[in-house]
Design a protein around this motif. Structure first.
Motif, PDB file in Angstrom:
ATOM      1  N   HIS A 175      28.590  -5.740  18.024  1.00 27.91           N
ATOM      2  CA  HIS A 175      29.198  -4.429  18.244  1.00 27.91           C
ATOM      3  C   HIS A 175      29.390  -4.142  19.725  1.00 27.91           C
ATOM      4  CE1 HIS A 175      25.005  -3.118  18.973  1.00 27.91           C
ATOM      5  NE2 HIS A 175      25.543  -2.095  19.615  1.00 27.91           N
TER       6      HIS A 175
ATOM      7  N   GLU B  69      32.956  -3.296  21.462  1.00 28.51           N
ATOM      8  CA  GLU B  69      33.152  -2.115  22.301  1.00 28.51           C
ATOM      9  C   GLU B  69      33.711  -2.504  23.664  1.00 28.51           C
ATOM     10  OE1 GLU B  69      29.720   0.255  22.831  1.00 28.51           O
ATOM     11  OE2 GLU B  69      29.526   0.821  20.728  1.00 28.51           O
TER      12      GLU B  69
ATOM     13  N   ARG C  30      37.295  -3.577  23.748  1.00 25.67           N
ATOM     14  CA  ARG C  30      38.249  -2.463  23.722  1.00 25.67           C
ATOM     15  C   ARG C  30      38.302  -1.744  25.073  1.00 25.67           C
ATOM     16  NH1 ARG C  30      35.682  -1.873  18.626  1.00 25.67           N
ATOM     17  NH2 ARG C  30      34.388  -0.154  19.392  1.00 25.67           N
TER      18      ARG C  30
ATOM     19  N   GLU D 278      35.864  -0.332  26.434  1.00 30.94           N
ATOM     20  CA  GLU D 278      35.042   0.863  26.307  1.00 30.94           C
ATOM     21  C   GLU D 278      33.581   0.497  26.562  1.00 30.94           C
ATOM     22  OE1 GLU D 278      35.966   2.491  22.471  1.00 30.94           O
ATOM     23  OE2 GLU D 278      38.065   2.855  22.963  1.00 30.94           O
ATOM     24  N   GLY D 279      32.676   1.053  25.783  1.00 35.31           N
ATOM     25  CA  GLY D 279      31.257   0.795  25.952  1.00 35.31           C
ATOM     26  C   GLY D 279      30.483   2.087  26.059  1.00 35.31           C
ATOM     27  N   ASP D 280      29.504   2.289  25.144  1.00 30.56           N
ATOM     28  CA  ASP D 280      28.674   3.484  25.234  1.00 30.56           C
ATOM     29  C   ASP D 280      27.537   3.246  26.214  1.00 30.56           C
ATOM     30  OD1 ASP D 280      26.848   1.863  23.913  1.00 30.56           O
ATOM     31  OD2 ASP D 280      27.061   2.890  21.981  1.00 30.56           O
TER      32      ASP D 280
ATOM     33  N   SER E 189      25.380   0.097  25.483  1.00 31.45           N
ATOM     34  CA  SER E 189      26.055  -1.176  25.762  1.00 31.45           C
ATOM     35  C   SER E 189      26.156  -1.422  27.261  1.00 31.45           C
ATOM     36  CB  SER E 189      27.450  -1.173  25.142  1.00 31.45           C
ATOM     37  OG  SER E 189      27.383  -1.062  23.736  1.00 31.45           O
TER      38      SER E 189
ATOM     39  N   HIS F  34      34.631   7.867  27.505  1.00 32.83           N
ATOM     40  CA  HIS F  34      34.106   6.548  27.849  1.00 32.83           C
ATOM     41  C   HIS F  34      34.396   6.190  29.308  1.00 32.83           C
ATOM     42  CE1 HIS F  34      38.205   6.034  26.356  1.00 32.83           C
ATOM     43  NE2 HIS F  34      38.302   4.896  27.021  1.00 32.83           N
TER      44      HIS F  34
ATOM     45  N   GLU G 131      39.863  -7.768  20.198  1.00 34.27           N
ATOM     46  CA  GLU G 131      39.760  -6.324  20.395  1.00 34.27           C
ATOM     47  C   GLU G 131      40.777  -5.844  21.425  1.00 34.27           C
ATOM     48  OE1 GLU G 131      37.979  -4.156  18.662  1.00 34.27           O
ATOM     49  OE2 GLU G 131      37.298  -5.813  17.412  1.00 34.27           O
TER      50      GLU G 131
END
Length: 467
Positions: free
Chosen positions: A8, A12, A15, A17-19, A22, A260, A422
């Motif tokens: 996951h 992420e 894309r 992105e990344g929380d 991550s 993000h 992705e």
């Protein structure tokens, strides 16, 4: 050896992105690598022959290391602010190379060894640990990393710190006093002291971002002129206000690109190194008038000439932090097995690129295409919408020109294919809100022209090009 990265997280990051979790994985890995590198320096110095690291230099290094340990026992977080400062990375890599080269020590190696004194002193000041030391400048002002520098002329500078007061004693000239403020910044009425400008935290509760124009390792080495990057710019009082004013508008503009973008900037960005404008630059701060970059060994730093507007400042961060993110990911897991041959067409560069450079460029331009599309959809002024759609269309067409090469490569690992897949999904998602036809036509013509020029210039060297 690759370290397992959860699927996951790969998705992420693929894309663009990344929380926070991550991105935190990347940050922790990079910080651990820095600590291992610093320990390797001490071991390499101890193992080096006396011709490389003479006994007096080794003794001094051990004294500096002892001060670092004392400061860490008092305030670990304060010390790691210094040790994890991005520009300590290029210094550490350079010094380790010098210590393991087995060549007799020269002035550069002596200066690199002496820089540990500056790091230890800065760490002790931040931790509130009293000390006496002597600072030797590598080039230009004598620097205390993350804090500032002093114009001291030739020769060493004596340091004495206690009770939140730093006394500096240049070899030539009167001593000066610098006060340590509660936020651990240093200030002095003496014009010889050059404080580092602290840009406010991107998100509440986060740390400030340094605008570091005094550290001698900001653009040292690395072949940066090859990539069109200029030298470090000394930021005067007027320019400081301009940088601060531009920075004040970055947070809401990053937010236009999605939460993000704020999350990644808050998690990854630690300092900005101001660059002078490229030679032959124009007045508008964009194109030839602006340059920016990152360095793999300086995790958390963005190098940039002064953007003309807060919008370009925000987009510069979006662009460069993708390089930071992807470089940190590739330190954890292998994304491809391609060689370093420079053979690929990339519409953002006039020269052939290696596969890794193609992946890096496509990744960062994809994030820009997404950012500018979101910007355009939320902008209220027609001029802002036109600017954003033009930037979006150009970046999207550039990515579209190289994605087939990336997707069709047998060099991708399983992890790399996850990332590229992705990226493809994001690229197609951008079709949900297409740019106005005029912008699209101009972007297509731009990429087509870039390809023709590239083929004319590099045809005899070309082995692979995008379809």
């Amino acid at each position: 050896m690759s370290t397992a990265v959860p699927d996951h997280v790969l998705r992420e990051l693929g894309r663009t992105e990344g929380d926070a979790d991550s991105l935190g994985l990347l940050v922790r890995d990079q910080d651990t690598r820095r600590l291992v590198l610093l320990r390797a320096l001490l071991d390499a110095a101890s193992a080096a022959p006396a011709t490389v690291c003479p006994p007096p230099l080794l003794d001094r290094l051990r004294e500096d290391w002892a001060l670092l340990e004392a400061a860490e026992r008092t305030d670990r977080a304060a010390v790691r602010t210094v040790l994890f400062h991005p520009l300590a990375g290029p210094w550490a890599q350079r010094l380790l190379g010098g210590l393991t080269a087995q060549a007799p020590a020269g002035p550069d190696l002596h200066a690199d060894l002496a820089h540990l004194t500056a790091l230890a002193a800065a760490a002790a000041i931040r931790a509130g640990v009293a000390f006496e030391s002597r600072l030797i400048a590598r080039v230009g002002p004598a620097c205390l990393p993350t804090l500032g520098a002093v114009r001291a002329g030739a020769g060493p500078v004596g340091l004495s710190y206690r009770d939140d007061e730093l006394t500096l004693r240049p070899q030539d000239g009167p001593e000066l006093t610098v006060r340590c403020q509660p936020d651990r910044t240093l200030s002095s009425a003496d014009p010889r002291w050059l404080p580092v400008l602290m840009l406010r935290a991107i998100l509440p509760g986060g740390g400030p971002v340094t605008l570091d124009d005094v550290d001698p390792y900001g653009i040292d080495g690395g072949g940066l002129p090859r990539y069109g990057l200029s030298g470090t710019a000394r930021v005067g009082d007027h320019e400081r206000k301009e940088w601060a004013d531009s920075w004040s508008g970055v947070e809401p503009l990053l937010r236009l690109g999605g939460d993000h973008r704020l999350t990644e900037a808050a998690a990854l960005l630690r300092c900005v190194v101001p660059l002078s404008r490229p030679s032959g630059s124009g007045p508008d701060g964009e194109g030839a008038a602006h340059c920016s970059g990152t360095r793999r060994e300086a995790f958390g730093a963005v190098l940039s000439s002064k953007p003309a507007t807060a919008a370009y400042f925000a987009s510069t961060l979006v662009h460069e932090l993708q390089h930071t993110k992807l470089a940190a990911l590739t330190a954890l897991v292998q994304l491809h097995r391609a060689d370093a041959a420079e053979r690929y067409f990339a519409p953002w560069r006039p020269d052939p690129r290696p596969f890794d450079g193609l992946l890096q460029g496509a990744y960062s331009h994809l994030a820009l295409a997404d950012y500018w599309q979101r910007f355009a959809l939320q902008a209220r002024r027609v001029t802002h919408q036109d600017l954003a759609w033009a930037e979006h269309a150009r970046c999207r067409e550039q990515v579209g020109a190289v994605l087939p090469v990336l997707a069709g490569s047998a060099a991708l690992t399983l992890e790399g294919r996850t990332v590229v897949n992705e990226m493809i999904s994001v690229y197609h998602r951008l079709d949900d809100n297409p740019s106005p036809p005029g912008h699209l036509a101009r972007a297509q013509a731009y990429v087509s022209t870039a390809k023709v020029i590239w083929q004319q210039r590099n045809g005899s060297r070309r082995a692979v090009r995008s379809p």
